[in-house]
Design a protein around this motif. Sequence first.
Motif: not given
Length: 483
Positions: A33-41, A163-172
């Motif tokens: 659990n390294d924190g939540s991730r948000l995905g946006l495309s 589209a790729s970042l949507l799947e893996i998400g990024t740190a807020p």
Amino acid sequence: MLVLCAPVRAIEPGGRETLKNGAAVTWRIDPRNDGSRLGLSVPAYARWTPDGFDEPLTIQMRSDALAVIDAWELAIHRLGDTEFKRPLRRFRGTARTLHHPLEWSGETDDGPALRPGETVVTRLSVRDVSGNIDRSAPQETLIARYMMRAERRKVAVRDTERASLLEIGTAPLPRRIPTRGYLIDLMLSGWDEDEPPHASGVPMRASGGDWVLSQLVPTGSHDIVIQSTRPIIGGVRAVPVGVVPFSVPPDFPLVVEIKGTGKLERSATDRDAPAGFVMEGEVPGGQALSRVLTNREGAEDRLAFALIDADRPVPLVKDDRKRRSLLVSYDAETVSWPGAGRAQASLREPTDPATHRTSLKFAAPAQPELVLPHTNVDDISVSVPGDDKTLMAFRDYFPNGAEGRLLLSASVLERLAGVEGAVLDVAYDIPTFAPSVRAGGTVTDDGETWGESWSDTEVWSLTESGPRRKDEGLLERLLNWIF
């Protein structure tokens, strides 16, 4: 209130279930659990026409921490709005609708219409019940009549990356919502139906020939309902085909340090205190809510305070420096995904109202301060049923819309004290994106009853010294309440 230091069920690292339609779902509890991730495309280009975009832009969002999200907002700004203060278009919804794609045709809510050559910036924000907000990195979209060949290649590359970042998400940016618990990985195989499966209302993602989904889930026992979907007008109907039961291992509870604990009523408890604390017993949740936070800027402190249930006791502990704190955690009512009995019967497209009217009716306690079950409210009105005398703001009551509080005047309290079973009617506007603060009434929203109830026996004073005396002056109470 569930305390995380107590085990909830035998811990299983994973398991497998066969569904009614023959498909099989496997799950695994990942301690990472390294924190939540948000995905946006967001599409990098939109073709401008005098009537809007040539084709609506399809915007997709995701989060792997839906259990701790109360609401979301997608805001579109002009490139020159560097401080993100003047959105030209906003979409809002609850955690349940975060994974629904949005369509934007170029219409604006504020400011002039878009012109060719402009660039807009889109940003996703999510918040928890205490008002902590996480935001995604912004994404730009060029608005133009046409694209040159070189621009087409750049746009294609950007769309692929997003589209790729949507799947893996990024740190807020920044990360403000506290996340506790473990990552649950679901994999569904042998799914022969044409429509994609859902897990307690959340669409699963295709991966090869299987379907997958990962979510951070707080400690406790959970039941994820796997759903088959059938198209209906405005969305799809969800048909349960199986349940995935699992338990998330206990974790250290959320701790909120408070002031003014001397008057709290303590009762014995057999619960154990976490390391570094000594258990002082349990205190009524309604009384705990009347205390003041030692650290009002702490994200975990605010979250823990927002999760206190007025109708349930909460453990009170002290450390070696005799500082008092409350121990709190999520429970089945505050976890929005997943949770037992929370599977949706239909999955409709998200609506986009800026505000909606909320009407409440509750017994008025014989004290000056009242707490509403929402914050960030507007246009508050208060009346006494059957009384022809109109109550006026700042004469009969003092509203604090930002914090969802009401301070009644001495004259109103005297009128209520002379009426047996007196009640107050309170109405106000609540933004869709505002977080709900849990309280113990029958709360109705446009005639629909929510599953909460007010209690006329709870102490709802929000001052450090407890309930106010009736002989205190109005000016003194008002100044103490504000400061």
